[in-house]
Design a protein around this motif. Sequence first.
Motif, PDB file in Angstrom:
ATOM      1  N   VAL A  17     -19.107  10.678  51.426  1.00 38.19           N
ATOM      2  CA  VAL A  17     -17.942  11.171  52.169  1.00 38.19           C
ATOM      3  C   VAL A  17     -17.033  11.956  51.227  1.00 38.19           C
ATOM      4  CG1 VAL A  17     -15.878  10.512  53.465  1.00 38.19           C
ATOM      5  CG2 VAL A  17     -18.028   9.309  53.865  1.00 38.19           C
ATOM      6  N   ARG A  18     -16.849  11.426  50.013  1.00 36.50           N
ATOM      7  CA  ARG A  18     -15.996  12.113  49.038  1.00 36.50           C
ATOM      8  C   ARG A  18     -16.566  13.473  48.679  1.00 36.50           C
ATOM      9  NH1 ARG A  18     -15.755  10.620  42.746  1.00 36.50           N
ATOM     10  NH2 ARG A  18     -17.752  11.691  42.929  1.00 36.50           N
ATOM     11  N   GLN A  19     -17.862  13.532  48.341  1.00 30.88           N
ATOM     12  CA  GLN A  19     -18.466  14.794  47.925  1.00 30.88           C
ATOM     13  C   GLN A  19     -18.503  15.809  49.059  1.00 30.88           C
ATOM     14  OE1 GLN A  19     -17.990  14.121  44.666  1.00 30.88           O
ATOM     15  NE2 GLN A  19     -19.641  15.605  44.440  1.00 30.88           N
ATOM     16  N   CYS A  20     -18.776  15.323  50.263  1.00 32.72           N
ATOM     17  CA  CYS A  20     -18.809  16.212  51.422  1.00 32.72           C
ATOM     18  C   CYS A  20     -17.444  16.863  51.639  1.00 32.72           C
ATOM     19  CB  CYS A  20     -19.233  15.416  52.655  1.00 32.72           C
ATOM     20  SG  CYS A  20     -19.254  16.372  54.195  1.00 32.72           S
ATOM     21  N   THR A  21     -16.392  16.055  51.602  1.00 38.56           N
ATOM     22  CA  THR A  21     -15.046  16.593  51.811  1.00 38.56           C
ATOM     23  C   THR A  21     -14.555  17.346  50.566  1.00 38.56           C
ATOM     24  OG1 THR A  21     -14.155  14.415  51.185  1.00 38.56           O
ATOM     25  CG2 THR A  21     -14.371  14.888  53.526  1.00 38.56           C
ATOM     26  N   ASN A  22     -14.930  16.856  49.373  1.00 35.31           N
ATOM     27  CA  ASN A  22     -14.558  17.535  48.126  1.00 35.31           C
ATOM     28  C   ASN A  22     -15.024  18.976  48.128  1.00 35.31           C
ATOM     29  OD1 ASN A  22     -13.166  15.639  46.654  1.00 35.31           O
ATOM     30  ND2 ASN A  22     -14.788  15.233  45.198  1.00 35.31           N
ATOM     31  N   TRP A  23     -16.346  19.146  48.227  1.00 33.48           N
ATOM     32  CA  TRP A  23     -16.901  20.479  48.042  1.00 33.48           C
ATOM     33  C   TRP A  23     -16.802  21.345  49.278  1.00 33.48           C
ATOM     34  CZ3 TRP A  23     -16.712  22.263  43.561  1.00 33.48           C
ATOM     35  CH2 TRP A  23     -16.794  21.396  42.470  1.00 33.48           C
TER      36      TRP A  23
END
Length: 308
Positions: free
Chosen positions: A179-185
């Motif tokens: 979830v973090r990487q999806c929203t991060n990038w």
Amino acid sequence: MTVAVASTTIPGPATTKKKVNFANLGVGAAMNMFEVTTLGQPFEVIKTQLAANRQDNMATAFKRIYQRGGIAGFYQGMIPWAWIEASTKGAVLIFAAGEIEYVALGSGISPFAAGLVGGMGGGLAQAYTTMGFCTFMKTVEITRHKATGPSVSTFAVASEIFKREGIRGINKGVNAVAVRQCTNWGSRLGLSRLAEETIRKLRGPETSHLPLTGWEKIAASAIGGGLSIWNQPIEVIRVEMQSQLKTTGRPEKMTIANCARWIWQTNGLKGFYRGSVPRFGLGMWQTICMVAGGDALKKFVNEKYAKH
């Protein structure tokens, strides 16, 4: 990592796609290694310290990190976990985000929307292919000193967790990482593209079609990376799920939902934003390295290979 879209160039209205090759994949790995070895890991350690110990302030966090190992304390978890992660996730992002963004642009949507979709897809690919175990072990290294002691090697800790909890144990919190990487990038790449387009418009119609200068690229990357701090609550949940700190009342088996409830019960709303300042710096530094620095290195490498 927005160079993760190394295979896609967006100089203006026209969009061209370059062949994904091993040289371009190497650029992503090289820039990730540079990012984490310079300012990236210290920002990561400070951010994780604050997110895991939400009662700490910035001064206390610096003091505790320094007490753990001096300057080397700010690089806890870098060798081997951050290096393993950095040398693989850049290549994954280059391929996945680049291909997705190219297809999205071909459908006629805006560079911002294409960057958003490409970054989200690339971030998810990163999390589930290369980042779960490494991110978990980095967090273990930063938080385990109170639980297991610094004398135990990092590989012994990894082995013990694997024996006790199996594959799920060493990938604990991987869904939160995803979830973090999806929203991060998604936001970093999308907002960086939006910033690039805004800079072109501010130039005026006569020069809007020209590629961005190095400083313009850095500015756009810094804007995209800095504004992406909006998802800090997801990062605090991820750190808490992977933390080795033992606290009375803390759920033994954490999910994203019960972890969020635990943070709310113990620290309230402000608990979800612990570590925001170092993460702001980390987001800017990562995006500058992977967009501005990565695009420049990619161009150099591709031009060199084109001569042979």
